[in-house]
Each structure stands twice: as C-alpha cells, then as structure tokens.
Design a protein around this motif. Structure first.
Motif, PDB file in Angstrom:
ATOM      1  N   SER A 144       0.833  -1.211   0.000  1.00  0.00           N
ATOM      2  CA  SER A 144       0.000   0.000   0.000  1.00  0.00           C
ATOM      3  C   SER A 144       0.866   1.259   0.000  1.00  0.00           C
ATOM      4  O   SER A 144       0.808   2.069   0.920  1.00  0.00           O
ATOM      5  CB  SER A 144      -0.921  -0.002   1.221  1.00  0.00           C
ATOM      6  OG  SER A 144      -1.661  -1.191   1.333  1.00  0.00           O
ATOM      7  N   HIS A 147       2.092   6.863   1.073  1.00  0.00           N
ATOM      8  CA  HIS A 147       2.582   7.602   2.248  1.00  0.00           C
ATOM      9  C   HIS A 147       4.087   7.379   2.370  1.00  0.00           C
ATOM     10  O   HIS A 147       4.848   8.320   2.619  1.00  0.00           O
ATOM     11  CB  HIS A 147       1.845   7.120   3.491  1.00  0.00           C
ATOM     12  CG  HIS A 147       2.324   7.747   4.763  1.00  0.00           C
ATOM     13  ND1 HIS A 147       2.158   9.077   5.042  1.00  0.00           N
ATOM     14  CD2 HIS A 147       2.974   7.212   5.829  1.00  0.00           C
ATOM     15  CE1 HIS A 147       2.680   9.359   6.226  1.00  0.00           C
ATOM     16  NE2 HIS A 147       3.192   8.244   6.721  1.00  0.00           N
ATOM     17  N   SER A 151       5.014   0.999   2.637  1.00  0.00           N
ATOM     18  CA  SER A 151       3.816   0.760   3.443  1.00  0.00           C
ATOM     19  C   SER A 151       3.058  -0.495   2.996  1.00  0.00           C
ATOM     20  O   SER A 151       2.898  -0.748   1.801  1.00  0.00           O
ATOM     21  CB  SER A 151       2.883   1.967   3.354  1.00  0.00           C
ATOM     22  OG  SER A 151       3.525   3.137   3.810  1.00  0.00           O
ATOM     23  N   THR A 153      -0.526  -3.084   4.203  1.00  0.00           N
ATOM     24  CA  THR A 153      -1.745  -3.281   4.987  1.00  0.00           C
ATOM     25  C   THR A 153      -1.825  -4.749   5.375  1.00  0.00           C
ATOM     26  O   THR A 153      -1.529  -5.628   4.559  1.00  0.00           O
ATOM     27  CB  THR A 153      -2.982  -2.895   4.150  1.00  0.00           C
ATOM     28  OG1 THR A 153      -2.954  -1.488   3.896  1.00  0.00           O
ATOM     29  CG2 THR A 153      -4.279  -3.253   4.861  1.00  0.00           C
ATOM     30  N   THR A 165      -2.623   5.372   5.404  1.00  0.00           N
ATOM     31  CA  THR A 165      -3.254   5.620   4.113  1.00  0.00           C
ATOM     32  C   THR A 165      -4.488   6.474   4.364  1.00  0.00           C
ATOM     33  O   THR A 165      -4.638   7.552   3.816  1.00  0.00           O
ATOM     34  CB  THR A 165      -3.658   4.313   3.412  1.00  0.00           C
ATOM     35  OG1 THR A 165      -4.421   3.508   4.321  1.00  0.00           O
ATOM     36  CG2 THR A 165      -2.440   3.529   2.951  1.00  0.00           C
ATOM     37  N   THR A 173      -7.420  11.585   4.461  1.00  0.00           N
ATOM     38  CA  THR A 173      -6.374  10.630   4.108  1.00  0.00           C
ATOM     39  C   THR A 173      -5.028  11.136   4.623  1.00  0.00           C
ATOM     40  O   THR A 173      -4.925  12.234   5.155  1.00  0.00           O
ATOM     41  CB  THR A 173      -6.312  10.454   2.582  1.00  0.00           C
ATOM     42  OG1 THR A 173      -6.020  11.723   1.972  1.00  0.00           O
ATOM     43  CG2 THR A 173      -7.636   9.916   2.043  1.00  0.00           C
ATOM     44  N   LEU A 186      -0.625   6.648  -3.531  1.00  0.00           N
ATOM     45  CA  LEU A 186      -1.523   6.594  -2.382  1.00  0.00           C
ATOM     46  C   LEU A 186      -2.959   6.400  -2.837  1.00  0.00           C
ATOM     47  O   LEU A 186      -3.707   5.604  -2.250  1.00  0.00           O
ATOM     48  CB  LEU A 186      -1.393   7.873  -1.553  1.00  0.00           C
ATOM     49  CG  LEU A 186      -2.285   7.973  -0.312  1.00  0.00           C
ATOM     50  CD1 LEU A 186      -1.965   6.859   0.677  1.00  0.00           C
ATOM     51  CD2 LEU A 186      -2.122   9.343   0.355  1.00  0.00           C
ATOM     52  N   SER A 189      -3.454   2.825  -3.801  1.00  0.00           N
ATOM     53  CA  SER A 189      -3.494   1.971  -2.610  1.00  0.00           C
ATOM     54  C   SER A 189      -4.852   2.069  -1.920  1.00  0.00           C
ATOM     55  O   SER A 189      -5.422   1.056  -1.487  1.00  0.00           O
ATOM     56  CB  SER A 189      -2.387   2.381  -1.633  1.00  0.00           C
ATOM     57  OG  SER A 189      -1.108   2.154  -2.187  1.00  0.00           O
ATOM     58  N   ILE A 190      -5.374   3.288  -1.817  1.00  0.00           N
ATOM     59  CA  ILE A 190      -6.677   3.475  -1.169  1.00  0.00           C
ATOM     60  C   ILE A 190      -7.778   2.777  -1.960  1.00  0.00           C
ATOM     61  O   ILE A 190      -8.687   2.170  -1.379  1.00  0.00           O
ATOM     62  CB  ILE A 190      -6.962   4.980  -0.993  1.00  0.00           C
ATOM     63  CG1 ILE A 190      -6.035   5.559   0.074  1.00  0.00           C
ATOM     64  CG2 ILE A 190      -8.425   5.221  -0.613  1.00  0.00           C
ATOM     65  CD1 ILE A 190      -6.064   7.075   0.163  1.00  0.00           C
TER      66      ILE A 190
END
Length: 294
Positions: A144, A147, A151, A153, A165, A173, A186, A189-190
């Motif tokens: 993810s 950021h 990163s 999750t 995130t 966010t 980002l 990823s979200i």
C-alpha cells in the motif's frame, strides 16, 4: 465464513498514534501492530510505557503473541518492535520494500557504508499478496505505497490495519509529501483498500481528533466510501492529487521525524552505542525534506 478477530487499540496521545493487538478468538493467538517506543525530544530519553501497556494487556487476556508487525518505518514515533520481540520471543516483520526506505534515509543521514540496507533488522519481509497465520486466522499482506515506499496493509479476517493511508473519515487521508511519498500511488493503494468488502473494519495509524472529539481508530469500508472527506463522491485521481497537494503544502514535518526514521530503519533499535556506551541521534541540517521530498 470470515473470521472476526478481536482487536484492541492503544492510543498514544503524545504522537496521536494507534497501536493494536489482534487475536484469533478460537486459539487466543495474536499479533501486535505498530507499537510505540516512547521518546521525549526535550530530554532525549526513551521509555517503554506504551509497550508495557500492551504487554500487560497480553498477559491479562492470556494471549499467545506470534508476531510483532510494523506497517512501515514510521516518521512520527519510534517503533517498539525490537523491545517487544525480545520480551515475547517472537519474530518481527515489515514489508519487503523497507529496503528502499533504508537506502533513501541512509543517504539522507549520510550513514556509513557498513549500515545494512537489506532489511536484516527484521525476521521477515513480506511481499504483496503473501499470507501468514495468526493461530487459525490467515493474514494477507497488501502492498500500500504512497505515504511511504514501503507501506503495507495487514488484512486479518474482517479487519484491516491500513496504517497511514486513511485517517478517520472526518480527517480524510494521509500525507504523501515525505521523501519517497507519492499521492498517485496513495490513491491507487486506497482504491485497493476500498475494494475490500463493505463491512471490513479499517484500523488507522493516527488520529488527531478534529474539533477536539475523542480519539477514534475504526471505520468500515462503507463508512469511508460514504463520508471520507477526501474520497466521498468517488473522487478521481486528478481531484485527489489536487486535494492532497493543497493539504500537504500546509503541513510541517512531524516533530519526531528526523529522530524517528534513524531508529525505525533499524527495526526499532537505537543507533549503535559509541565508545562512551551512549547512543546518539544524527539530525541533518538545512535539508528540504517536506513538500515533495528531498
């Protein structure tokens, strides 16, 4: 049938950080996520109050901890991963792209050539899509980035630990302007996180309590889709990056960032003591480390 792990959050008021213990109710085996090692910037003292609260909870619940997990090298608090792994005798893990963060910050800190940037400071480096077990509960890793470059999750049954995130829906966010950050990554990823089932519980990494409300750590995928201030209405990539750029331009670096990263790229270890048996932090001066990176 999706297993619903029991999740206990621990909030550190000083840094606004959320730490977690989750466990499989069938086996009472669990894992710790993103633990905080206390650090007082004024005195230079470290302490283990947060980590010891976690240990007291683990003992009180009769849990058998199998992993200490970090989602990424944190910029706003020290990691207590090494402290907890040593006391519990369990492995510590993080995502495999931590090596990219190590290489970046080795350069920023001008660390010696001998500083290892291969992730050996952790017992396990997880790849995207990899699964491991906590008791009878399978846990899936989702890369993810955005950021940070590293990163990840952790998805455990109907719970997902989404680190930095998402914030709570009323905060939106997380920032993407640190060295190695990327608002487009980002956003992607979200979108992967929001593709999880609507009833998935998303546990965030930080809460800064807008308008002074109580600290919160959990909202569902459906709640974020409906109410997240940066995403509601199905914000496009272009809209999101504009929102994120405008917001990031107003933010200063986290107070502990330059201290924390040199500890956290070591897996939560302090720098090696010098000849006087004291560890020292090294702070780069006059570097442009925010709003787009170095």
């Amino acid at each position: 049938m999706t297993v619903s792990p029991i999740v206990k959050g621990f909030w550190d008021e000083l840094t606004g950080s959320w730490q977690y213990v989750f466990h499989d109710p069938a086996t009472m085996k669990g894992a710790i996520v993103d633990p905080v090692l206390d650090f007082d910037l004024d005195s230079g003292r470290t302490a283990t109050d947060n980590a010891d609260r976690i240990l007291a909870y683990v003992a009180g619940q009769g849990l058998d901890i199998e992993w200490v997990l970090d989602t990424h090298p944190h910029a706003d608090h020290f990691s207590a991963a090494t402290y907890l792994k040593e006391r519990l005798g369990v492995p510590a893990a993080i995502g495999e792209h931590v090596v990219r963060v190590q290489k970046l910050w080795k350069e920023i800190y001008n660390l010696p050539d001998g500083f290892p940037t291969d992730g050996r400071q952790w017992d396990r480096l997880f790849a995207d899509g990899e699964e491991f077990m906590v008791g009878a509960l399978p846990v899936r890793v989702m890369f993810s980035p955005g950021h940070t470059m590293a990163s990840i999750t952790y998805i455990a049954g109907d719970a997902a630990f989404v680190h930095d995130t998402l914030m709570m829906p009323d905060s939106g966010t997380s920032r993407a302007d640190f060295p190695g950050g990327d608002s487009k990554a980002l956003y992607a990823s979200i979108q992967r996180i929001l593709a999880l089932p609507d009833d998935t519980r998303l546990f965030i990494g930080h809460d800064y309590r807008p308008d002074g409300r109580e600290a919160r750590c959990e909202a569902t995928v459906a709640e974020h889709k409906a109410a997240n201030k940066h995403l509601k209405g199905g914000a496009t990539l272009e809209e999101f990056t504009e929102i994120r750029a405008a917001r990031d331009a107003t933010l200063t670096l986290p107070k502990l960032m330059l201290s924390a990263l040199q500890v956290n790229i070591r897996g939560g270890r302090l720098p090696e003591p010098e000849e006087d048996a004291t560890s020292y932090l090294k702070i780069p001066l006059n570097q442009a480390l925010g709003q787009g990176g170095r």
